[in-house]
Design a protein around this motif. Structure first.
Motif, mmCIF file in Angstrom:
data_model
loop_
_atom_site.group_PDB
_atom_site.id
_atom_site.type_symbol
_atom_site.label_atom_id
_atom_site.label_comp_id
_atom_site.label_asym_id
_atom_site.label_seq_id
_atom_site.Cartn_x
_atom_site.Cartn_y
_atom_site.Cartn_z
ATOM 1 N N ASN A 226 -3.019 -1.178 -6.466
ATOM 2 C CA ASN A 226 -4.136 -1.942 -5.347
ATOM 3 C C ASN A 226 -3.227 -2.484 -4.129
ATOM 4 N N ASP B 247 -1.134 0.420 2.629
ATOM 5 C CA ASP B 247 -1.216 1.867 3.323
ATOM 6 C C ASP B 247 -2.436 2.516 2.799
ATOM 7 N N PRO B 248 -3.637 2.088 3.311
ATOM 8 C CA PRO B 248 -4.878 2.329 2.617
ATOM 9 C C PRO B 248 -5.148 4.097 2.970
ATOM 10 N N ASN B 249 -4.497 4.566 3.924
ATOM 11 C CA ASN B 249 -4.672 5.931 4.120
ATOM 12 C C ASN B 249 -3.756 7.043 3.567
ATOM 13 N N ILE C 201 -2.276 0.034 -1.954
ATOM 14 C CA ILE C 201 -3.301 0.705 -1.130
ATOM 15 C C ILE C 201 -3.506 -0.210 -0.080
ATOM 16 N N GLU C 202 -3.573 -1.540 -0.043
ATOM 17 C CA GLU C 202 -3.668 -2.517 0.983
ATOM 18 C C GLU C 202 -2.506 -2.161 1.979
ATOM 19 N N ALA D 278 4.622 0.118 0.874
ATOM 20 C CA ALA D 278 3.693 0.760 0.032
ATOM 21 C C ALA D 278 4.741 1.338 -0.816
ATOM 22 N N ALA E 176 -11.920 6.018 -7.102
ATOM 23 C CA ALA E 176 -10.651 6.301 -6.376
ATOM 24 C C ALA E 176 -10.397 7.600 -5.788
ATOM 25 N N LEU F 288 -10.174 10.817 2.407
ATOM 26 C CA LEU F 288 -9.157 10.762 3.258
ATOM 27 C C LEU F 288 -8.510 12.070 3.877
ATOM 28 N N ASN G 142 -12.258 8.432 -2.736
ATOM 29 C CA ASN G 142 -11.530 7.744 -1.358
ATOM 30 C C ASN G 142 -10.483 8.774 -0.797
ATOM 31 N N LEU H 84 -1.999 7.550 -3.031
ATOM 32 C CA LEU H 84 -2.113 6.129 -3.732
ATOM 33 C C LEU H 84 -3.279 6.182 -4.435
ATOM 34 N N HIS H 85 -4.322 6.489 -3.962
ATOM 35 C CA HIS H 85 -5.734 6.346 -4.553
ATOM 36 C C HIS H 85 -5.908 7.358 -5.470
#
Length: 573
Positions: free
Chosen positions: A70, A76-78, A73-74, A46, A102, A109, A105, A82-83
C-alpha cells in the motif's frame, strides 16, 4: 508455474456442483496461483518498497507485505501491477472483496493489463461469481492467446455454470494452440467426466499422461473413469502402476481397496488394508474393513481380534458388537454369541436383528421354544416392528411348522398390508406348503407394491419355469430381474432356465455358464447347465458336470439316469 496452476485449478474444480474430484474443495489461494509479469514501475521509491514487500511475503509476513505494498501504491498510484500484487496478497489472506477492489483499480488504470484480468477471474471464481469471471478470463485470452492459465480457469468457471460446451471449446482451443499442454488434455478429461462421457474422458487423461508420464492426478482420474466404464481390470492396473512409484499414496490405496472390495477380491484388498492399519491410515474404519474381510474368509478369530480393538476404544460401537456376536455364531460358539448379542441395547439399529439371531441360536441349540419365547416377548413390547413377526414366521418355517408361520403373518396382514416383505415371506411359506397358486398371488402382490423387487421377479419367473407355464411372461419377469441385478448368479440361472424351457438353448448356455462362474459348485445350476449342454450336443461337457454333481451326492438317481441317457446319445453320434 504450471505446478502452481494445476494445484489451484484442481482445488477450484473440486468446488463444482456434483464434481467427482479426489480431494476436498477449498478456495484457491494466491500462493498456488501467482503471477509475476515483468513491468516497469515508475519511481525508484515504489520499486524499492515493492521489493521489501516481496521479501516480507517470502518470510510469511503477509500483513507486513500488504502494508508495504500500500505504501508502494501511494508512491506510484498509476502502476496497475502494484494494485494486482496487492490483490494477490489480499487473496492469500482470504480478503476476497479487498482483492477484487484492488484488481478493479488495476483494470481501470489499464484495461489491457492481462495479469489483472486473470487475477480478477480467479477472485470472482472464488466468490462463486463465475459469469463475471468468464468475462475477465475471455479478455485475458484475447490479450495473450499463447498463455495457458486463462484457458484453464475459463474452462473451470464454464463448468461451474454448467456450460460444458464452452468449457470443451476453450480447452480444445488451448491444446490446438499448445499441443504439449498436458493440463489442457487433463481438464478436457475432467470436463468429459462431468458430462458422464467416461470413454472420452479416459482418452484425454491418457493423452495428458503421454505428455507428462509422472502426472499422478491424471492417472488417478483415469482409474476413476475406467471404473465408470466398468473396466475394473484396467482401473486396478492403473492404480497398481501408481503404487509402483509411490507405494504410500493413501488416495490411490483407498481407491484400489474399494475397487477390490466391490469386485469381491478380498484377498487382494486385505494386505493393502493391513498396510494402511500399520501406518495408522483410516483409523477404526480400516480395522472394521479388515475384520469384515476376515469374516468373509471365515477367519473368525482374526475378525474378532480386529473388532475387539475397535470396542476397546469405542465400547458403544453396537454395530461392531453385532459383528463380534455374528463371528461367534458362525464359529458355533453359541454361548459367547448369545452373550454378545445380549449386550446390544434396545433402540439401537441392530437390536431387532440381534433378537432374530438370538432366537435362531436357541433353535440351533435344540431349544427352539426359547427362541419363540424371545420373539413373542419382543413382539409384545414392540408390536409395530414387522421384522419381529418375520423372524418368528421364519423360525416356524425353519422348523417346518408352516401353518404356524403363516398364521403369524396373517394375523398382522391388515397392519402391514403395504409392506412387500410380508407378502414375499407368505409366498415362500405357501410354496413350501404346496400351494403354488396362492404363492404366485403373493409374489404378484409384492411386484404390484414394489415393481423393482428383483427377488420377487426371480421367484415368480422361476416358479413359472419349473411349472412349465406362462414362459413368455416368466421371461419378461426374469429379464427385468437381471437388469436390476446383473451379477446375481441365481437370477442369471433362472433366466437361462427359462430359455432352456423355451428350447432356446443357445441363449440359455452363456447365461448358465456365467451363473456357474458366480455361484461355483451349486448343484442346481450345474444340472441346468449340463442339461443345456446335452441339448446343444456338447456331451462331454454335460457328462463332466453330471459327474461333478454325483461326486458330491452319489445318491442322485435322477442325475445317474440323465448321465446314462447322454452317454448313450453321444455314442449313437
Amino acid at each position: 508455474m504450471k505446478k502452481r496452476i494445476v494445484a489451484a485449478l484442481f482445488l477450484t474444480l473440486s468446488l463444482l456442483p456434483g464434481c467427482a474430484t479426489n480431494s476436498v474443495g477449498k478456495p484457491v489461494s494466491a500462493n498456488e496461483l501467482s503471477f509475476r509479469p515483468t513491468v516497469d514501475i515508475a519511481g525508484s521509491r515504489a520499486l524499492y518498497i515493492f521489493s521489501l514487500a516481496r521479501l516480507r511475503e517470502i518470510e510469511g509476513d503477509l500483513e507486513g507485505a500488504l502494508t508495504l505494498l500500500n505504501g508502494a501504491i501511494e508512491a506510484d498510484p498509476n502502476a496497475p501491477f502494484l494494485h494486482t500484487a496487492a490483490a494477490e496478497i489480499y487473496l492469500k489472506t482470504a480478503k476476497l472483496d479487498d482483492a477484487l477492489r484492488a484488481c478493479e483499480n488495476a483494470i481501470r488504470l489499464d484495461p489491457g493489463f492481462r495479469p489483472a484480468r486473470v487475477m480478477a477471474g480467479t477472485i470472482l471464481a472464488n466468490l462463486k461469481r463465475d459469469k463475471e469471471a468468464i468475462g475477465h478470463l475471455t479478455k485475458a485470452i484475447e490479450l495473450d492467446p499463447a498463455k495457458e492459465d486463462a484457458y484453464l480457469l475459463l474452462a473451470v468457471s464454464s463448468v461451474r455454470v454448467f456450460d460444458y460446451e464452452q468449457a470443451v471449446s476453450t480447452l480444445k482451443s488451448l491444446v490446438k494452440t499448445d499441443p504439449e499442454s498436458a493440463l489442457g488434455y487433463y481438464y478436457l478429461g475432467k470436463t468429459y467426466d462431468q458430462m458422464k462421457l467416461h470413454k472420452e474422458a479416459a482418452n484425454y487423461y491418457k493423452k495428458a499422461i503421454e505428455l507428462k508420464p509422472d502426472f499422478e492426478q491424471a492417472m488417478i482420474d483415469l482409474g476413476i473413469s475406467q471404473e465408470g466404464l466398468g473396466l475394473h481390470g484396467d482401473a486396478i492396473a492403473t492404480y497398481r502402476q501408481l503404487l509402483e512409484t509411490n507405494p504410500f499414496n493413501m488416495n490411490v490405496l483407498q481407491h484400489l481397496v474399494q475397487l477390490y472390495l466391490q469386485q469381491q477380491q478380498l484377498e487382494d484388498a486385505l494386505p493393502l488394508l493391513v498396510g494402511m492399519k500399520e501406518r495408522g491410515v483410516g483409523g477404526l474404519e480400516t480395522l472394521r474393513k479388515i475384520g469384515l474381510i476376515y469374516m468373509e474368509l471365515e477367519r473368525y478369530d482374526e475378525a474378532i481380534a480386529e473388532f475387539e480393538q475397535i470396542l476397546a476404544r469405542e465400547p458403544n460401537a453396537h454395530q461392531v458388537r453385532f459383528y463380534v456376536a455374528s463371528a461367534y455364531e458362525d464359529k458355533e460358539e453359541f454361548g459367547r454369541a448369545l452373550e454378545e448379542f445380549g449386550k446390544i441395547p434396545p433402540g439401537t439399529v441392530n437390536y431387532v436383528e440381534a433378537l432374530g439371531h438370538i432366537a435362531f441360536i436357541h433353535r440351533d441349540m435344540d431349544a427352539p421354544e426359547k427362541g419363540i419365547a424371545v420373539l413373542k416377548q419382543a413382539i409384545a413390547a414392540n408390536p409395530g416392528q414387522l421384522d419381529l413377526y418375520l423372524y418368528l414366521a421364519g423360525l416356524y418355517e425353519s422348523m417346518e411348522k408352516y401353518a404356524e408361520g403363516l398364521a403369524v403373518l396373517k394375523d398382522v396382514e391388515g397392519t402391514f398390508a403395504g409392506d412387500p416383505r410380508l407378502h414375499f415371506r407368505m409366498g415362500t411359506i405357501l410354496d413350501k406348503m404346496g400351494n403354488k397358486e396362492e404363492s404366485i398371488v403373493r409374489m404378484k402382490r409384492v411386484i404390484a407394491i414394489a415393481p423393482n423387487d428383483a427377488q420377487a421377479l426371480n421367484y415368480l419367473g422361476y416358479t413359472y419355469a419349473e411349472m412349465g407355464i406362462k414362459l413368455d411372461e416368466a421371461l419378461q419377469y426374469l429379464k427385468k430381474a437381471v437388469e436390476l441385478r446383473p451379477d446375481d448368479g441365481f437370477i442369471l440361472d433362472s433366466l437361462g432356465w427359462v430359455y432352456f424351457k423355451l428350447k432356446r438353448y443357445n441363449e440359455a448356455v452363456p447365461l448358465l455358464e456365467r451363473s456357474l462362474e458366480i455361484v461355483e459348485d451349486d448343484p442346481t445350476i450345474m444340472e441346468h447347465l449340463a442339461d443345456a449342454y446335452a441339448a446343444t450336443r456338447e456331451y462331454r461337457r454335460a457328462l463332466q458336470l453330471y459327474k461333478k454333481i454325483l461326486d458330491a451326492d452319489p445318491g442322485r438317481k435322477d442325475i445317474i439316469e440323465k448321465k446314462r441317457k447322454v452317454r448313450a446319445e453321444s455314442l449313437e453320434r
